[in-house]
Motif scaffolding. Structure first.
Motif, PDB file in Angstrom:
ATOM      1  N   UNK A  18      35.933 137.355  50.330  1.00 61.18           N
ATOM      2  CA  UNK A  18      35.618 136.783  51.638  1.00 61.18           C
ATOM      3  C   UNK A  18      36.292 137.544  52.775  1.00 61.18           C
ATOM      4  N   UNK A  19      37.500 138.049  52.552  1.00 63.16           N
ATOM      5  CA  UNK A  19      38.146 138.861  53.577  1.00 63.16           C
ATOM      6  C   UNK A  19      37.348 140.136  53.822  1.00 63.16           C
ATOM      7  N   UNK A  20      36.936 140.784  52.739  1.00 60.71           N
ATOM      8  CA  UNK A  20      36.137 142.006  52.856  1.00 60.71           C
ATOM      9  C   UNK A  20      34.786 141.714  53.509  1.00 60.71           C
ATOM     10  N   UNK A  21      34.113 140.685  53.025  1.00 63.48           N
ATOM     11  CA  UNK A  21      32.786 140.358  53.544  1.00 63.48           C
ATOM     12  C   UNK A  21      32.821 140.026  55.024  1.00 63.48           C
ATOM     13  N   UNK A  22      33.823 139.254  55.449  1.00 65.33           N
ATOM     14  CA  UNK A  22      33.895 138.858  56.854  1.00 65.33           C
ATOM     15  C   UNK A  22      34.084 140.069  57.756  1.00 65.33           C
ATOM     16  N   UNK A  23      35.029 140.934  57.405  1.00 69.96           N
ATOM     17  CA  UNK A  23      35.305 142.101  58.241  1.00 69.96           C
ATOM     18  C   UNK A  23      34.137 143.079  58.251  1.00 69.96           C
ATOM     19  N   UNK A  24      33.585 143.365  57.082  1.00 69.81           N
ATOM     20  CA  UNK A  24      32.501 144.349  57.008  1.00 69.81           C
ATOM     21  C   UNK A  24      31.257 143.852  57.746  1.00 69.81           C
ATOM     22  N   UNK A  25      30.923 142.571  57.564  1.00 73.89           N
ATOM     23  CA  UNK A  25      29.741 142.036  58.232  1.00 73.89           C
ATOM     24  C   UNK A  25      29.944 141.987  59.738  1.00 73.89           C
ATOM     25  N   UNK A  26      31.130 141.570  60.177  1.00 78.89           N
ATOM     26  CA  UNK A  26      31.396 141.468  61.613  1.00 78.89           C
ATOM     27  C   UNK A  26      31.278 142.828  62.296  1.00 78.89           C
ATOM     28  N   UNK A  27      31.877 143.854  61.693  1.00 77.67           N
ATOM     29  CA  UNK A  27      31.815 145.192  62.274  1.00 77.67           C
ATOM     30  C   UNK A  27      30.389 145.726  62.259  1.00 77.67           C
ATOM     31  N   UNK A  28      29.730 145.599  61.107  1.00 77.60           N
ATOM     32  CA  UNK A  28      28.376 146.148  61.005  1.00 77.60           C
ATOM     33  C   UNK A  28      27.406 145.390  61.903  1.00 77.60           C
ATOM     34  N   UNK A  72      43.127 140.209  61.106  1.00 79.56           N
ATOM     35  CA  UNK A  72      43.775 138.899  61.032  1.00 79.56           C
ATOM     36  C   UNK A  72      42.763 137.781  60.840  1.00 79.56           C
ATOM     37  N   UNK A  73      41.663 137.825  61.596  1.00 81.45           N
ATOM     38  CA  UNK A  73      40.648 136.779  61.472  1.00 81.45           C
ATOM     39  C   UNK A  73      40.016 136.791  60.087  1.00 81.45           C
ATOM     40  N   UNK A  74      39.707 137.980  59.577  1.00 80.27           N
ATOM     41  CA  UNK A  74      39.097 138.084  58.249  1.00 80.27           C
ATOM     42  C   UNK A  74      40.076 137.668  57.164  1.00 80.27           C
ATOM     43  N   UNK A  75      41.356 138.004  57.351  1.00 76.14           N
ATOM     44  CA  UNK A  75      42.374 137.593  56.379  1.00 76.14           C
ATOM     45  C   UNK A  75      42.504 136.075  56.352  1.00 76.14           C
ATOM     46  N   UNK A  76      42.386 135.434  57.505  1.00 70.03           N
ATOM     47  CA  UNK A  76      42.449 133.968  57.564  1.00 70.03           C
ATOM     48  C   UNK A  76      41.317 133.359  56.743  1.00 70.03           C
ATOM     49  N   UNK A  77      40.112 133.916  56.878  1.00 72.53           N
ATOM     50  CA  UNK A  77      38.996 133.406  56.066  1.00 72.53           C
ATOM     51  C   UNK A  77      39.294 133.565  54.580  1.00 72.53           C
ATOM     52  N   UNK A  78      39.803 134.731  54.198  1.00 73.95           N
ATOM     53  CA  UNK A  78      40.136 134.947  52.800  1.00 73.95           C
ATOM     54  C   UNK A  78      41.182 133.962  52.301  1.00 73.95           C
ATOM     55  N   UNK A  79      42.198 133.696  53.118  1.00 75.24           N
ATOM     56  CA  UNK A  79      43.261 132.770  52.728  1.00 75.24           C
ATOM     57  C   UNK A  79      42.743 131.341  52.611  1.00 75.24           C
ATOM     58  N   UNK A  80      41.847 130.947  53.512  1.00 83.07           N
ATOM     59  CA  UNK A  80      41.275 129.605  53.437  1.00 83.07           C
ATOM     60  C   UNK A  80      40.479 129.436  52.148  1.00 83.07           C
ATOM     61  N   UNK A  81      39.650 130.428  51.827  1.00 87.10           N
ATOM     62  CA  UNK A  81      38.861 130.356  50.595  1.00 87.10           C
ATOM     63  C   UNK A  81      39.781 130.355  49.379  1.00 87.10           C
TER      64      UNK A  81
END
Length: 269
Positions: free
Chosen positions: A76-86, A113-122
């Motif tokens: 989820x951390x990877x997906x959030x960051x990659x999708x947001x940038x792309x 930081x935002x993507x890491x937060x999503x990963x930590x929540x999941x």
């Protein structure tokens, strides 16, 4: 002092996934209920202990939890960051961020930081689901928190690189589904390294996911495969050495992110 621009970008990236829980939090929750039900309850009930070491008895569901926490966190951390940038590149609104008074470091750190937060929540959601199946307590709290923050930040940083390298949405799927997940599944999530022959233990050590899963397992359960297979003189230090290497790798990846933003790689196509 944190700038207003940094807070605004961080808040925007947080709201991106917080406002869509059915797309961001529900799928991993449902998937992990299935993992625990099938692998933990049905198959795990037939396994006395997945650890082949004298004096160590760990139920299979309990052994499974740290690996699934890692899988949910980094995916989820990877997906959030990659999708947001792309997505920002695809729709050309990332230029608004690039022309803001934010430094490149602030931009990257806000995305990470935002993507890491999503990963930590999941990851926390997965742990809570696991606790519904078996009693769970944290053995090394500070170590666990440090490890989770590091690995979620690491894969958020890798997600930024993925988002900059991707040329279409299919590239993002390939990176997550066909590179990250197979590495995690072969990263001692469903089995212990102590069950393998020495040659396969050595081969497994080439997979970086092994160190992440083992570190989270040590923080959560107080058990580490490295405590069993490493030379006695170094066994106790192995989890901390893994965390140190992961921390250094995270710093390197974030530095690469900043450099790519600075030179405009993938941002000015």
């Amino acid at each position: 002092m944190v700038s207003v621009g940094f807070r605004a970008l961080f808040r925007r990236e947080l709201l991106r996934f917080v406002r869509r829980p059915k797309n961001t939090f529900m799928p991993p929750a449902i998937t992990n209920v299935l993992y625990f039900a099938v692998f933990g309850v049905i198959l795990g009930g037939r396994i006395d202990s997945p650890v082949d070491a004298p004096g160590v008895e760990i139920g299979y569901i309990l052994f499974l939890i740290p690996g699934l926490v890692v899988l949910g966190t980094i995916s989820n951390a990877f997906e959030n960051a990659s999708f947001s940038i792309f997505h920002g590149r695809w729709n050309e609104y990332i230029h608004e961020t690039l022309t803001s008074p934010l430094s490149y470091v602030e931009m990257v750190v806000a995305y990470v930081a935002a993507s890491a937060v999503r990963g930590l929540i999941v990851g926390a959601i997965v742990a809570v689901i696991g606790a519904l199946f078996v009693p769970l307590s944290v053995e090394n709290g500070l170590f666990l928190v440090a490890t989770m923050v590091v690995i979620s930040s690491l894969f958020a940083g890798l997600g930024i690189i993925g988002g900059l390298l991707a040329r279409d949405f299919d590239d993002l799927t390939v990176m997550n589904q066909f590179i990250l997940r197979p590495l995690v599944f072969f990263g001692a999530v469903f089995y212990s390294l102590t069950m393998l022959e020495p040659v396969w233990q050595t081969v497994s050590l080439l997979n970086p996911m092994v160190y992440m899963v083992d570190s989270v397992r040590y923080g959560l359960l107080g058990y580490s495969d490295f405590l069993q297979i490493a030379p006695p003189a170094y066994a106790e230090l192995a989890p901390y050495a893994s965390l140190g290497v992961l921390t250094a790798l995270t710093a390197i990846v974030i530095a690469i992110d900043v450099y790519m933003f600075k030179v405009g790689y993938g941002l000015t196509d």
